[in-house]
Write a protein that holds these residues in place. Structure first.
Motif, PDB file in Angstrom:
ATOM      1  N   ARG A  36      34.330-103.411-104.687  1.00  0.00           N
ATOM      2  CA  ARG A  36      35.653-103.731-105.216  1.00  0.00           C
ATOM      3  C   ARG A  36      36.270-104.922-104.495  1.00  0.00           C
ATOM      4  O   ARG A  36      37.245-105.502-104.961  1.00  0.00           O
ATOM      5  CB  ARG A  36      36.588-102.518-105.078  1.00  0.00           C
ATOM      6  N   HIS A  37      35.712-105.281-103.320  1.00  0.00           N
ATOM      7  CA  HIS A  37      36.324-106.334-102.511  1.00  0.00           C
ATOM      8  C   HIS A  37      35.422-107.550-102.347  1.00  0.00           C
ATOM      9  O   HIS A  37      35.788-108.497-101.670  1.00  0.00           O
ATOM     10  CB  HIS A  37      36.669-105.790-101.121  1.00  0.00           C
ATOM     11  N   GLY A  59      27.151-106.182 -99.269  1.00  0.00           N
ATOM     12  CA  GLY A  59      28.217-105.191 -99.286  1.00  0.00           C
ATOM     13  C   GLY A  59      28.387-104.583 -97.908  1.00  0.00           C
ATOM     14  O   GLY A  59      28.253-105.272 -96.894  1.00  0.00           O
ATOM     15  N   GLN A  60      28.668-103.281 -97.881  1.00  0.00           N
ATOM     16  CA  GLN A  60      28.817-102.555 -96.612  1.00  0.00           C
ATOM     17  C   GLN A  60      29.934-103.138 -95.743  1.00  0.00           C
ATOM     18  O   GLN A  60      29.799-103.248 -94.532  1.00  0.00           O
ATOM     19  CB  GLN A  60      27.498-102.506 -95.829  1.00  0.00           C
ATOM     20  N   ALA A  98      37.015-103.430 -93.477  1.00  0.00           N
ATOM     21  CA  ALA A  98      38.164-102.578 -93.759  1.00  0.00           C
ATOM     22  C   ALA A  98      37.738-101.120 -93.736  1.00  0.00           C
ATOM     23  O   ALA A  98      36.624-100.776 -94.140  1.00  0.00           O
ATOM     24  CB  ALA A  98      38.757-102.912 -95.129  1.00  0.00           C
ATOM     25  N   LEU A  99      38.631-100.297 -93.216  1.00  0.00           N
ATOM     26  CA  LEU A  99      38.339 -98.873 -93.115  1.00  0.00           C
ATOM     27  C   LEU A  99      39.610 -98.107 -93.435  1.00  0.00           C
ATOM     28  O   LEU A  99      40.530 -98.056 -92.627  1.00  0.00           O
ATOM     29  CB  LEU A  99      37.863 -98.554 -91.683  1.00  0.00           C
ATOM     30  N   GLY A 100      39.655 -97.577 -94.646  1.00  0.00           N
ATOM     31  CA  GLY A 100      40.802 -96.748 -95.017  1.00  0.00           C
ATOM     32  C   GLY A 100      40.635 -95.384 -94.377  1.00  0.00           C
ATOM     33  O   GLY A 100      39.577 -94.769 -94.496  1.00  0.00           O
TER      34      GLY A 100
ATOM     35  N   CYS B  31      44.870-109.887-100.336  1.00  0.00           N
ATOM     36  CA  CYS B  31      44.093-108.693-100.032  1.00  0.00           C
ATOM     37  C   CYS B  31      44.918-107.507-100.499  1.00  0.00           C
ATOM     38  O   CYS B  31      46.140-107.506-100.343  1.00  0.00           O
ATOM     39  CB  CYS B  31      43.841-108.616 -98.526  1.00  0.00           C
ATOM     40  N   GLY B  32      44.275-106.531-101.093  1.00  0.00           N
ATOM     41  CA  GLY B  32      44.989-105.389-101.651  1.00  0.00           C
ATOM     42  C   GLY B  32      45.779-104.601-100.620  1.00  0.00           C
ATOM     43  O   GLY B  32      46.862-104.087-100.906  1.00  0.00           O
TER      44      GLY B  32
END
Lengths: 110, 112
Positions: A36-37, A59-60, A98-100, B31-32
């Motif tokens: 998605r990014h 990715g990753q 990024a890590l949500g 960026c989201g």
């Protein structure tokens, strides 16, 4: 190279292993959001952060983690996140972007 | 992290009661996660300043070290690091962000 990568554990596998060892989770769910990014601006830039190009190629880079652990009981949001970041330092250094984080103690509603 | 960058950050978070380090600008987030925090602050009518880390690689690395926090965006309120997009979103949803702003005397509208 594609063969090599398919033989190596994915970042998601490594995240799961690190987080399981560190937090003995009651619940652990890891989602790879990288696709998605893949095209946004931060993943295309040049300069000192060009290492992200390598990471972006396969990715990753972007993940979401839901982690429920007794280790978080009585800890602030910042303290919980910092504990997770500390365990995953090598992944951030290695191109994770990024890590949500959704971090809960077992007695809290998910 | 250079001394210059640390000083610049200290000055910014002291001078601006609500300071957001983000990718892009408030008008054009790139960026989201950054976009989400801009949206929350605008929704609450909070006056805030932003710094675009994509324009300054030294700031991008510097703010991560300054806060000991590996990702962008990062929100500071009156010089205190509050968190990134997950934490600020959770605090918005729970009402804690409005409480914090009220406690700090920063103008805002509570979520309707």
């Amino acid at each position: 190279m594609a063969f090599m990568q398919s033989e190596m554990p994915s970042r998601a596998d490594r995240l799961a292993a690190c987080l399981t060892a560190a937090f003995a989770p009651v619940l652990l769910r890891i989602t790879d959001d990288s696709t998605r990014h893949a095209r946004h601006a931060a993943m295309r830039e040049d300069g000192p952060n060009a290492r992200h190009h390598g990471a972006a190629a396969d990715g990753q880079t972007h993940y979401s983690v839901l982690l429920v652990s007794a280790a978080f009981a009585g800890q602030s949001r910042l303290a919980r996140a910092r504990a997770v970041h500390a365990v995953l330092e090598a992944e951030f250094a290695g191109g994770m972007h990024a890590l949500g984080l959704t971090l809960r103690a077992p007695e809290e509603a998910a | 992290m250079s001394q210059d960058i640390a000083e610049k950050i200290k000055t910014e978070i002291t001078a601006n009661p609500v300071m957001l380090y983000m990718k892009g600008t408030a008008a054009f987030p790139q960026c989201g996660f950054s976009a989400r925090l801009v949206q929350i602050l605008k929704h609450m009518n909070v006056p805030f300043q932003t710094a675009n880390v994509l324009e300054d690689p030294a700031l991008r690395d510097g703010i991560k070290q300054f806060s000991s926090w590996p990702t962008i965006p990062q929100l500071y309120i009156q010089g205190e690091f509050i968190g990134g997009s997950d934490i600020v979103t959770e605090m918005f949803q729970s009402g804690e962000l409005a409480e914090l702003l009220a406690a700090k005397g920063i103008p805002h509208q509570a979520a309707a």
